[in-house]
Write an enzyme that holds these catalytic residues in place. Structure first.
Site, PDB file in Angstrom:
ATOM      1  N   ARG A   1      39.174  42.571  46.211  1.00 34.90           N
ATOM      2  CA  ARG A   1      39.473  43.425  45.044  1.00 34.90           C
ATOM      3  C   ARG A   1      38.886  44.824  45.141  1.00 34.90           C
ATOM      4  O   ARG A   1      39.566  45.790  44.759  1.00 34.90           O
ATOM      5  CB  ARG A   1      39.024  42.724  43.756  1.00 34.90           C
ATOM      6  CG  ARG A   1      39.938  41.567  43.399  1.00 34.90           C
ATOM      7  CD  ARG A   1      39.296  40.613  42.419  1.00 34.90           C
ATOM      8  NE  ARG A   1      38.103  40.009  42.978  1.00 34.90           N
ATOM      9  CZ  ARG A   1      37.252  39.250  42.284  1.00 34.90           C
ATOM     10  NH1 ARG A   1      37.470  39.030  41.011  1.00 34.90           N
ATOM     11  NH2 ARG A   1      36.198  38.719  42.870  1.00 34.90           N
TER      12      ARG A   1
ATOM     13  N   TYR B   1      47.285  25.469  49.394  1.00 39.75           N
ATOM     14  CA  TYR B   1      48.604  25.634  49.997  1.00 39.75           C
ATOM     15  C   TYR B   1      48.862  24.477  50.987  1.00 39.75           C
ATOM     16  O   TYR B   1      48.057  23.551  51.087  1.00 39.75           O
ATOM     17  CB  TYR B   1      48.714  27.024  50.645  1.00 39.75           C
ATOM     18  CG  TYR B   1      48.603  28.131  49.612  1.00 39.75           C
ATOM     19  CD1 TYR B   1      49.504  28.185  48.543  1.00 39.75           C
ATOM     20  CD2 TYR B   1      47.597  29.084  49.659  1.00 39.75           C
ATOM     21  CE1 TYR B   1      49.405  29.160  47.559  1.00 39.75           C
ATOM     22  CE2 TYR B   1      47.486  30.062  48.679  1.00 39.75           C
ATOM     23  CZ  TYR B   1      48.396  30.101  47.627  1.00 39.75           C
ATOM     24  OH  TYR B   1      48.293  31.054  46.646  1.00 39.75           O
TER      25      TYR B   1
ATOM     26  N   SER C   1      40.253  41.778  52.985  1.00 38.17           N
ATOM     27  CA  SER C   1      40.679  40.382  52.852  1.00 38.17           C
ATOM     28  C   SER C   1      42.184  40.306  52.556  1.00 38.17           C
ATOM     29  O   SER C   1      42.732  41.219  51.951  1.00 38.17           O
ATOM     30  CB  SER C   1      39.888  39.766  51.693  1.00 38.17           C
ATOM     31  OG  SER C   1      39.877  38.383  51.778  1.00 38.17           O
ATOM     32  N   PRO C   2      42.855  39.227  52.975  1.00 34.48           N
ATOM     33  CA  PRO C   2      44.286  39.095  52.664  1.00 34.48           C
ATOM     34  C   PRO C   2      44.516  39.086  51.152  1.00 34.48           C
ATOM     35  O   PRO C   2      43.815  38.376  50.429  1.00 34.48           O
ATOM     36  CB  PRO C   2      44.660  37.717  53.238  1.00 34.48           C
ATOM     37  CG  PRO C   2      43.544  37.326  54.133  1.00 34.48           C
ATOM     38  CD  PRO C   2      42.332  38.073  53.695  1.00 34.48           C
TER      39      PRO C   2
ATOM     40  N   GLN D   1      47.622  36.994  58.383  1.00 36.42           N
ATOM     41  CA  GLN D   1      47.360  35.646  57.876  1.00 36.42           C
ATOM     42  C   GLN D   1      48.695  34.908  57.729  1.00 36.42           C
ATOM     43  O   GLN D   1      49.568  35.347  56.989  1.00 36.42           O
ATOM     44  CB  GLN D   1      46.666  35.707  56.513  1.00 36.42           C
ATOM     45  CG  GLN D   1      46.243  34.333  56.017  1.00 36.42           C
ATOM     46  CD  GLN D   1      45.716  34.361  54.582  1.00 36.42           C
ATOM     47  OE1 GLN D   1      46.390  34.852  53.677  1.00 36.42           O
ATOM     48  NE2 GLN D   1      44.528  33.809  54.373  1.00 36.42           N
TER      49      GLN D   1
HETATM   50  C1  LIG Z   1      45.676  40.143  44.275  1.00 34.21           C
HETATM   51  C2  LIG Z   1      45.065  39.136  45.194  1.00 34.21           C
HETATM   52  C3  LIG Z   1      45.852  38.477  46.116  1.00 34.21           C
HETATM   53  C4  LIG Z   1      45.290  37.555  47.013  1.00 34.21           C
HETATM   54  N1  LIG Z   1      46.059  37.001  47.989  1.00 34.21           N
HETATM   55  C5  LIG Z   1      45.481  36.248  48.944  1.00 34.21           C
HETATM   56  C6  LIG Z   1      46.203  35.830  50.082  1.00 34.21           C
HETATM   57  O1  LIG Z   1      47.355  36.194  50.275  1.00 34.21           O
HETATM   58  N2  LIG Z   1      45.587  35.024  50.978  1.00 34.21           N
HETATM   59  C7  LIG Z   1      44.291  34.634  50.815  1.00 34.21           C
HETATM   60  O2  LIG Z   1      43.776  33.893  51.630  1.00 34.21           O
HETATM   61  N3  LIG Z   1      43.565  35.062  49.765  1.00 34.21           N
HETATM   62  C8  LIG Z   1      44.116  35.867  48.850  1.00 34.21           C
HETATM   63  N4  LIG Z   1      43.352  36.360  47.818  1.00 34.21           N
HETATM   64  C9  LIG Z   1      41.912  36.056  47.784  1.00 34.21           C
HETATM   65  C10 LIG Z   1      41.120  37.171  48.447  1.00 34.21           C
HETATM   66  O3  LIG Z   1      41.414  37.268  49.830  1.00 34.21           O
HETATM   67  C11 LIG Z   1      39.616  36.949  48.286  1.00 34.21           C
HETATM   68  O4  LIG Z   1      39.253  35.754  48.928  1.00 34.21           O
HETATM   69  C12 LIG Z   1      39.177  36.883  46.829  1.00 34.21           C
HETATM   70  O5  LIG Z   1      39.816  37.882  46.066  1.00 34.21           O
HETATM   71  C13 LIG Z   1      37.668  37.044  46.693  1.00 34.21           C
HETATM   72  O6  LIG Z   1      37.240  38.274  47.214  1.00 34.21           O
HETATM   73  P1  LIG Z   1      36.801  39.543  46.278  1.00 34.21           P
HETATM   74  O7  LIG Z   1      35.730  39.058  45.367  1.00 34.21           O
HETATM   75  O8  LIG Z   1      36.325  40.579  47.263  1.00 34.21           O
HETATM   76  O9  LIG Z   1      38.026  39.969  45.525  1.00 34.21           O
HETATM   77  C14 LIG Z   1      43.913  37.260  46.922  1.00 34.21           C
HETATM   78  C15 LIG Z   1      43.140  37.906  45.962  1.00 34.21           C
HETATM   79  C16 LIG Z   1      43.679  38.840  45.117  1.00 34.21           C
HETATM   80  C17 LIG Z   1      42.774  39.548  44.128  1.00 34.21           C
END
Ligand SMILES: Cc1cc2nc3c(=O)[nH]c(=O)nc-3n(C[C@H](O)[C@H](O)[C@H](O)COP(=O)(O)O)c2cc1C
Ligand SMILES: Cc1cc2nc3c(=O)[nH]c(=O)nc-3n(C[C@H](O)[C@H](O)[C@H](O)COP(=O)(O)OP(=O)(O)OC[C@H]3O[C@@H](n4cnc5c(N)ncnc54)[C@H](O)[C@@H]3O)c2cc1C
Length: 773
Positions: free
Chosen positions: A725, A583, A424-425, A502
């Protein structure tokens, strides 16, 4: 103690007999309005775990129940001329009458006083009682008398059901789904004695009304069901025993919770138990189990604190504390299962192929996962895995090991991913002037080596003022493009992962510090002006953005297009348009952030106008054989904000504009949000959009192991799983998860091959347990 149970259902009778058994000196009375053999309903089912608990508390009752049980292992699903069966599900069923008779007999044996045919209107009818148990069911008069104290919260669910029986023994828990000209009906059928089965028919309110069942009497309703389910009934007729019900025999399920479970009425302590205090939907069949477990817990607390009148307040407090948690857990699981049946007609029955429909049904509560199903019925699951893999275009060796669903390939336009896992981004906040550097090369490079089908670049900003922080990546100049190219080429030449980008604009959430210096906090110096749909700051004291003018819109759209053109030259495989998390583009979509009165605000159509304009502009220049996804916040988690129903409307618009996938995230739009986190907590949004709108989706959020991803992909709740994460904790998340589930055919980078066998062997050893010394 003098104990009176008002209501002689499972809760009242069982608590009565347990307390009498604990101490024969207690004076226990159960008062019931019906005659001993007069009851509603047919059979109930329980799990083995409930029985174990009951055995420990009164083996005699448990034994009598077990002797009367009908046990079966199979589930059979009928849909669209298909009949499919799986085994290993372990249910036991018993007739409700039989169950009550066993409890009544045991009460009599132990000396519990049973009073039948007495309608109780008030707890004050028993002034001598130390403890009054209100076990008088869902419509509890006693609970209603103290509504202010107990604060019941009743949610009337939308589906209609009728609880019938039939003199035909089914040898499997059978679900039969039938389509009429107005919509879908389902029957839940299970045997509970030698020759009788429960037969519950359920449908939605609109289908119920369309068939005129709202004005049908019981005889007509039964005739209707007999005709509709004639095939599965195979000549048998349906019977009702709901004569005692007022009004329609078709009911709505009432989901009940109470904020308080007990009250002192001035003379006696009154405590709620069973359906009087909580309900659980029959979709997971746990109402009787909860009633028994309430009775056991209250008895346990009396045993612990002492069963004398002076201990009652402490006992009741401890009872409520323990049971409220367990009940919330069961109600949560029941909610998923119940909601599945509420949307099955509009979401799954017409959309999913029968095989996948059945998988979705079996995993409806999200408590039974892919690996649970393997434990229950390995052969069925492996056949399903083969079916799924064949659908994904894999040539299946019928004798070879099946491919887990998350490791099947996925194609969209000209893009081919080797598996369904996407990194994921994730913003890393360590660029200068938006230029990717060696950190990014190592960060993306190592994760691309880690086995995911595709990695996503973090939100990459289309202009300097589009950044969230000074550390964000950008793609507005040639220097950035060249640095990106080096990384993308490394990934393409060294790994088999694809690379998605993205693109985003921070909008009113821009000009803040990097995460570790204060997330969302304004910069001390060097801030830049912000844009948003409306002039509303994100933080109360934050910078107020300018509501975008048409000229701003043109400029930002041109920035998106320019970045897209650079992304083509660099060689990215897929684009994602960031329309989530508050955003810039997201600020148009949410009513919390868009208060415009022009054609860009005020309705779904207006709110989506500018985001769609940007989407169309990038779609026009992005190569036709490469896909674009759109990330949406599918729930604002705030009063007045967007809900999944709004997300579905937007998803439909993006689909019509040519979006290939919706990446289903949520939240971060308003600081007032109250998200409900938990395992797979955003997956229901993906499920809804995918199966109601008919667009491919990415599920994301607390998906942390292969079993989660396999369950999601196999059930058709998403096409891809984005893992964020866990990829920070483990760059080779996908390779490691493959090893954990014994999937050996996944390719490791050739340079790391020598580690693969050792890793797999160590896991196998750990799973086998300590070796005998
Ligand atoms: C450090 C960090 C940075 C993130 N940056 C972005 C981002 O640039 N763009 C985005 O759409 N989501 C961003 N997210 C959200 C993640 O893509 C994801 O949707 C969210 O962490 C939930 O997934 P997980 O439970 O697998 O961590 C970010 C999350 C984390 C932890
Ligand atoms: C369609 C359907 C299917 C179900 N299937 C299952 C299943 O498979 N498995 C399962 O575990 N549960 C199932 N349940 C739920 C289950 O029936 C209840 O959760 C369970 O019976 C709760 O027990 P209880 O003792 O709290 O309440 P009840 O069983 O409702 O008992 C309450 C008793 O109090 C009596 N009463 C009420 N008011 C008064 C009064 N004023 N004076 C005197 N007596 C009074 C009533 O006559 C009744 O006997 C199902 C429910 C429905 C509607």
């Amino acid at each position: 103690m003098r104990i009176v149970c008002i209501g002689g259902g499972p809760a009242g009778l069982y608590f009565g007999l347990l307390m009498k058994k604990e101490n024969p000196d207690h004076h226990v009375t159960v008062v019931e309005r019906n005659q001993p053999y007069d009851t509603f309903g047919w059979g109930v089912v329980f799990s083995d775990a409930t029985m174990e608990n009951m055995r420990a508390w009164d083996s005699k009752t448990a034994k009598a129940i077990e002797t009367a049980f009908n046990h079966w292992d199979d589930i059979e699903v009928w849909i669209k001329d298909r009949r499919m069966r799986t085994t290993g599900h372990g249910f036991v069923g018993i007739g409700r009458k039989k169950l009550l008779n066993i409890l009544q007999e045991r009460c009599e044996e132990l000396g519990v006083e049973l009073v039948f045919e007495r309608e109780v209107d008030s707890d004050l009818e028993f002034p001598d009682a130390d403890l009054i148990v209100a076990s008088d069911g869902i419509n509890s008069k006693i609970r209603n008398r103290y509504e202010k104290e107990f604060k019941p919260d009743i949610l009337v669910r939308p589906n209609r059901f009728i609880w019938l029986g039939t003199k035909k023994p089914y040898d499997a828990f059978t679900f039969d789904f039938r389509r009429t000209e107005h919509g879908w009906f389902q029957a839940h059928i299970y045997k509970f004695d030698e020759d009788t089965s429960t037969f519950i028919v359920e449908t939605t309110e609109d289908v119920f009304r369309a068939h005129g069942l709202d004005t049908a009497d019981e005889t007509r309703s039964i005739a209707f069901c007999e005709e509709l389910f004639s095939e599965v009934l195979d000549g048998a007729t349906l019977m009702s025993n709901s004569r005692h019900l007022r009004g329609s025999a078709w009911l709505n399920f009432n989901r009940l919770i109470c904020s308080k479970w007990s009250h002192f009425n001035g003379r006696s302590h009154v405590v709620l138990m069973g359906d009087a205090v909580h309900t659980a939907h029959f979709a997971i069949g746990s109402g009787t189990k909860l009633a028994f477990e309430d009775a056991i817990e209250l008895t346990r607390q009396f045993r612990k604190f002492g069963s004398t009148p002076d201990k009652i307040p402490e006992v009741l407090e401890a009872y409520e504390e323990v049971r409220a948690v367990d009940v919330a857990r069961i109600q949560n699981a029941a909610r998923n299962a119940m909601e599945w049946f509420e949307v099955v007609g509009s979401r799954y029955a017409d959309t999913l192929e029968p095989e996948q429909f059945m998988y979705s049904l079996l995993t409806r509560s999200q408590r039974i996962s892919h690996e649970n199903l393997r434990l229950r019925d390995k052969k069925w699951l492996e056949n399903y895995e083969r079916w799924f893999a064949a659908r994904a275009g894999i040539n299946i060796d019928p004798d070879g090991p099946p491919v887990p669903p998350m490791f099947t390939p996925y194609r969209v336009r000209g893009l081919s991913l080797q598996n369904r896992i996407v990194m994921s981004p994730m913003a890393m906040y360590c660029a200068d002037d938006g230029v990717p550097n060696d950190f990014h090369l190592v960060h993306f490079g190592s994760r691309a080596l880690g086995g995911a089908g595709m990695i996503f670049g973090e939100m990459t900003c289309v202009s300097p003022d589009a950044r969230i922080t000074p550390g964000c990546l950008g793609l507005w100049n040639d220097e950035q493009a060249a640095a990106w190219k080096r990384i993308v080429e490394f990934v393409h030449t060294t790994t088999s992962a694809k690379f998605g980008l993205q693109l985003g604009h921070a909008g009113r959430k821009g000009s803040t510090r990097v995460a570790w210096e204060g997330i969302d906090q304004p910069l001390d110096d060097g801030s830049w002006p912000l844009l948003s749909a409306s002039a509303l700051p994100y933080l109360p004291n934050g910078q107020v953005p300018r509501a975008m003018t048409r000229a701003d819109m043109d400029r930002v759209k041109a920035d998106f297009v320019a970045a897209t053109k650079r992304a083509i030259d660099i060689g990215f495989d897929m684009l994602e348009l960031h329309c989530a998390h508050g955003y810039l583009l997201s600020s148009f979509l949410s009513p919390l952030t868009n208060q415009r009165t022009d054609e860009y605000g005020g309705s779904h159509e207006n709110n989506a106008r500018y985001p769609l304009e940007v989407f169309r502009a990038i779609r026009e220049v992005w190569p036709a054989d490469k896909p674009i996804s759109v990330r949406l916040s599918c729930h604002d988690w705030t009063e007045g904000g967007n809900t999944p129903a709004d997300a579905a409307i937007y998803a439909k618009m993006f689909k019509a504009a040519g979006a290939d996938l919706i990446d289903c995230s949520s939240g971060q739009v308003s600081k007032a949000e109250k998200p409900v986190y938990g395992r797979l907590f955003q997956t229901p949004f993906s499920d809804k959009l995918r199966n109601e709108i008919g667009i491919a989706t990415v599920a994301v959020g607390a998906i942390s192991e292969a079993d989660h991803a396999n369950s999601i992909i196999a059930a058709g709740r998403a096409d891809l799983c984005a893992i964020a994460r866990p990829h920070l904790a483990d760059a080779a998340w996908t390779l490691h998860e493959a090893a954990k589930i014994g999937m050996k055919s996944i390719a490791w980078p050739k340079q790391y091959l020598s580690a693969k066998l050792q890793y797999e062997t160590n896991l196998a050893r750990a799973a086998a347990g300590p070796s005998p010394a």
